[in-house]
Enzyme design. Structure first.
Site, mmCIF file in Angstrom:
data_model
loop_
_atom_site.group_PDB
_atom_site.id
_atom_site.type_symbol
_atom_site.label_atom_id
_atom_site.label_comp_id
_atom_site.label_asym_id
_atom_site.label_seq_id
_atom_site.Cartn_x
_atom_site.Cartn_y
_atom_site.Cartn_z
ATOM 1 N N LYS A 1 -22.228 41.652 -44.445
ATOM 2 C CA LYS A 1 -22.985 41.611 -42.848
ATOM 3 C C LYS A 1 -24.570 41.255 -43.261
ATOM 4 C CE LYS A 1 -21.787 46.010 -42.715
ATOM 5 N NZ LYS A 1 -20.859 45.987 -44.143
ATOM 6 N N ARG B 1 -21.700 52.923 -36.564
ATOM 7 C CA ARG B 1 -20.743 53.073 -37.569
ATOM 8 C C ARG B 1 -19.701 54.191 -37.436
ATOM 9 N NH1 ARG B 1 -23.308 51.069 -42.112
ATOM 10 N NH2 ARG B 1 -22.515 51.353 -44.066
ATOM 11 N N ARG C 1 -23.642 42.319 -56.901
ATOM 12 C CA ARG C 1 -24.788 42.250 -55.989
ATOM 13 C C ARG C 1 -25.804 42.810 -56.554
ATOM 14 N NH1 ARG C 1 -24.544 45.064 -50.276
ATOM 15 N NH2 ARG C 1 -24.280 46.965 -51.481
ATOM 16 N N ARG D 1 -27.953 48.775 -56.308
ATOM 17 C CA ARG D 1 -27.950 49.516 -55.660
ATOM 18 C C ARG D 1 -26.982 50.792 -56.145
ATOM 19 N NH1 ARG D 1 -26.599 47.665 -49.553
ATOM 20 N NH2 ARG D 1 -25.285 49.741 -49.638
ATOM 21 N N ARG E 1 -16.889 54.822 -50.204
ATOM 22 C CA ARG E 1 -17.413 54.017 -49.010
ATOM 23 C C ARG E 1 -16.326 53.316 -48.301
ATOM 24 N NH1 ARG E 1 -21.790 50.523 -51.807
ATOM 25 N NH2 ARG E 1 -22.158 49.546 -49.721
HETATM 26 P P1 AP5 Z 1 -23.883 42.051 -48.531
HETATM 27 O O1 AP5 Z 1 -24.347 40.896 -47.370
HETATM 28 O O2 AP5 Z 1 -24.796 42.620 -48.873
HETATM 29 O O3 AP5 Z 1 -22.839 42.588 -47.806
HETATM 30 P P2 AP5 Z 1 -22.800 44.115 -46.588
HETATM 31 O O4 AP5 Z 1 -21.633 43.688 -45.710
HETATM 32 O O5 AP5 Z 1 -24.065 44.164 -45.910
HETATM 33 O O6 AP5 Z 1 -22.573 45.430 -47.589
HETATM 34 P P3 AP5 Z 1 -23.326 46.525 -47.637
HETATM 35 O O7 AP5 Z 1 -22.684 47.345 -49.013
HETATM 36 O O8 AP5 Z 1 -24.756 46.653 -47.384
HETATM 37 O O9 AP5 Z 1 -22.476 47.323 -46.441
HETATM 38 P P4 AP5 Z 1 -22.607 48.793 -46.168
HETATM 39 O O10 AP5 Z 1 -22.073 48.953 -44.860
HETATM 40 O O11 AP5 Z 1 -21.671 49.680 -47.086
HETATM 41 O O12 AP5 Z 1 -24.095 49.268 -46.779
HETATM 42 P P5 AP5 Z 1 -25.273 49.874 -45.879
HETATM 43 O O13 AP5 Z 1 -26.579 49.418 -46.461
HETATM 44 O O14 AP5 Z 1 -25.241 49.133 -44.631
HETATM 45 O O15 AP5 Z 1 -22.856 41.086 -49.466
HETATM 46 C C1 AP5 Z 1 -22.477 41.885 -50.611
HETATM 47 C C2 AP5 Z 1 -22.347 40.753 -51.865
HETATM 48 O O16 AP5 Z 1 -21.685 39.780 -51.560
HETATM 49 C C3 AP5 Z 1 -23.687 40.093 -52.156
HETATM 50 O O17 AP5 Z 1 -23.954 40.351 -53.540
HETATM 51 C C4 AP5 Z 1 -23.627 38.966 -51.566
HETATM 52 O O18 AP5 Z 1 -24.537 38.002 -52.206
HETATM 53 C C5 AP5 Z 1 -22.165 38.548 -51.582
HETATM 54 N N1 AP5 Z 1 -21.548 37.592 -50.708
HETATM 55 C C6 AP5 Z 1 -21.878 37.895 -49.196
HETATM 56 N N2 AP5 Z 1 -21.247 37.000 -48.589
HETATM 57 C C7 AP5 Z 1 -20.297 36.220 -49.283
HETATM 58 C C8 AP5 Z 1 -19.658 35.288 -49.123
HETATM 59 N N3 AP5 Z 1 -19.079 34.523 -47.938
HETATM 60 N N4 AP5 Z 1 -18.693 34.730 -50.563
HETATM 61 C C9 AP5 Z 1 -19.351 35.320 -51.483
HETATM 62 N N5 AP5 Z 1 -20.371 36.392 -51.960
HETATM 63 C C10 AP5 Z 1 -20.731 36.817 -50.723
HETATM 64 O O19 AP5 Z 1 -25.096 51.423 -45.753
HETATM 65 C C11 AP5 Z 1 -25.413 52.142 -47.109
HETATM 66 C C12 AP5 Z 1 -25.191 53.613 -46.720
HETATM 67 O O20 AP5 Z 1 -26.210 53.919 -45.764
HETATM 68 C C13 AP5 Z 1 -24.119 53.992 -46.120
HETATM 69 O O21 AP5 Z 1 -23.003 54.289 -47.049
HETATM 70 C C14 AP5 Z 1 -24.469 55.312 -45.383
HETATM 71 O O22 AP5 Z 1 -24.525 56.371 -46.271
HETATM 72 C C15 AP5 Z 1 -25.633 54.849 -44.903
HETATM 73 N N6 AP5 Z 1 -25.514 54.584 -43.550
HETATM 74 C C16 AP5 Z 1 -25.992 53.129 -43.101
HETATM 75 N N7 AP5 Z 1 -25.873 52.851 -41.929
HETATM 76 C C17 AP5 Z 1 -25.281 54.103 -41.376
HETATM 77 C C18 AP5 Z 1 -24.856 54.518 -39.980
HETATM 78 N N8 AP5 Z 1 -25.006 53.654 -38.929
HETATM 79 N N9 AP5 Z 1 -24.556 55.757 -39.962
HETATM 80 C C19 AP5 Z 1 -24.442 56.777 -40.901
HETATM 81 N N10 AP5 Z 1 -24.741 56.312 -42.036
HETATM 82 C C20 AP5 Z 1 -25.236 55.059 -42.448
HETATM 83 MG MG MG Z 2 -25.973 45.425 -46.097
#
Ligand code: AP5
Ligand code: MG
Length: 217
Positions: A15, A90, A129, A162, A173
């Site tokens: 994402k 979410r 990552r 991270r 998660r």
């Molecule tokens: P990346 O692009 O970083 O993936 P992502 O989908 O953004 O993954 P996240 O881990 O950031 O998602 P998340 O939803 O768990 O975390 P968030 O920060 O939102 O890609 C991942 C890896 O793959 C990278 O190394 C990239 O280079 C590689 N890659 C990408 N695409 C690829 C491809 N096509 N082919 C090969 N490699 C690829 O949330 C973190 C925490 O914050 C949550 O757990 C929660 O505690 C809190 N939080 C955030 N939002 C909310 C909310 N709305 N409500 C409540 N709590 C929340």
């Molecule tokens: Mg992300």
């Protein structure tokens, strides 16, 4: 009228990677709830400390504080044309709150790309990552290496892993995603907004499919 995209999909599916590319291509602000929490923690705010206590356990931050944070972010000038929402909403309560928020800004959710990939793929991506300390630029030891190991190509800052990318926390998660976020797939499908995107492909192909879906809407 402003355009708002909601990127839906499991942790690690890409994402953040896609939102970064899309925001440059289609000239919309990129709002990542996870990045906003991490920025708050870096700046030692009360919200940052609270959020970190949930994030480190792989749990969601409570809806009320998350919704308020996004509402404030949407008020900024760079969202006048719309935004790409990455990681928000979410939960069904967050999705219900988003609708009236966007109408305040003269917009609505236009499209919800739902990016999917098998669990083994997302686990592998998260374990490899590396994230930039300054602005959250995203790298991967296999699929997207920085030019100089450990250093961000864009701003020269240090890359780090991270805390919530530890294997145990990733498992939690993913469980939380299935329990609390998956209901949004049906929620947006019923509204005719959902478009499924195969996130198992390489980054460039996923971007192509996303742009094709956005241009069709
Ligand atoms: P990346 O692009 O970083 O993936 P992502 O989908 O953004 O993954 P996240 O881990 O950031 O998602 P998340 O939803 O768990 O975390 P968030 O920060 O939102 O890609 C991942 C890896 O793959 C990278 O190394 C990239 O280079 C590689 N890659 C990408 N695409 C690829 C491809 N096509 N082919 C090969 N490699 C690829 O949330 C973190 C925490 O914050 C949550 O757990 C929660 O505690 C809190 N939080 C955030 N939002 C909310 C909310 N709305 N409500 C409540 N709590 C929340
Ligand atoms: Mg992300």
């Amino acid at each position: 009228m402003a355009t708002f995209l909601v990127l839906l999909g499991p942790p690690g599916v890409g994402k953040g990677t896609q939102a970064e590319v899309l925001s440059h291509t289609i000239k919309l602000a990129h709002i990542s709830s996870g990045d906003l929490f991490r920025e708050n923690f870096k700046n030692h705010t009360e919200l940052g400390t609270l959020a970190k206590s949930y994030m480190d356990r792989g749990q969601l931050v409570p809806d009320d504080v998350t919704i308020n944070m996004i509402r404030e972010r949407l008020k900024r000038e760079d969202c006048r044309a719309g935004a790409i929402l990455d990681g928000f909403p979410r939960t069904p309560a967050q999705a219900d709150a988003l609708c009236p928020m966007l109408s305040e800004f003269g917009g609505e959710v236009n499209i919800v790309p739902y990016i999917t990939a098998a669990e083994n793929i997302i686990i592998e991506r998260l374990s490899g990552r590396w994230t930039c300390r300054a602005q959250g630029h995203i790298y991967n030891i296999k699929s997207n290496q920085p030019k100089v190991s450990g250093i961000c190509d864009v701003d020269g800052s240090e890359l780090y892993q991270r805390d919530d990318d530890k294997a145990e926390t990733v498992k939690t998660r993913i469980g939380v995603y299935f329990e609390q976020t998956m209901p949004l797939v049906d929620y947006y499908r019923k509204k005719g907004k959902l478009v499924e995107i195969n996130g198992a492909q390489d980054v460039a192909q996923v971007t192509k499919d996303l742009l094709a879906a956005i241009n069709k809407k």
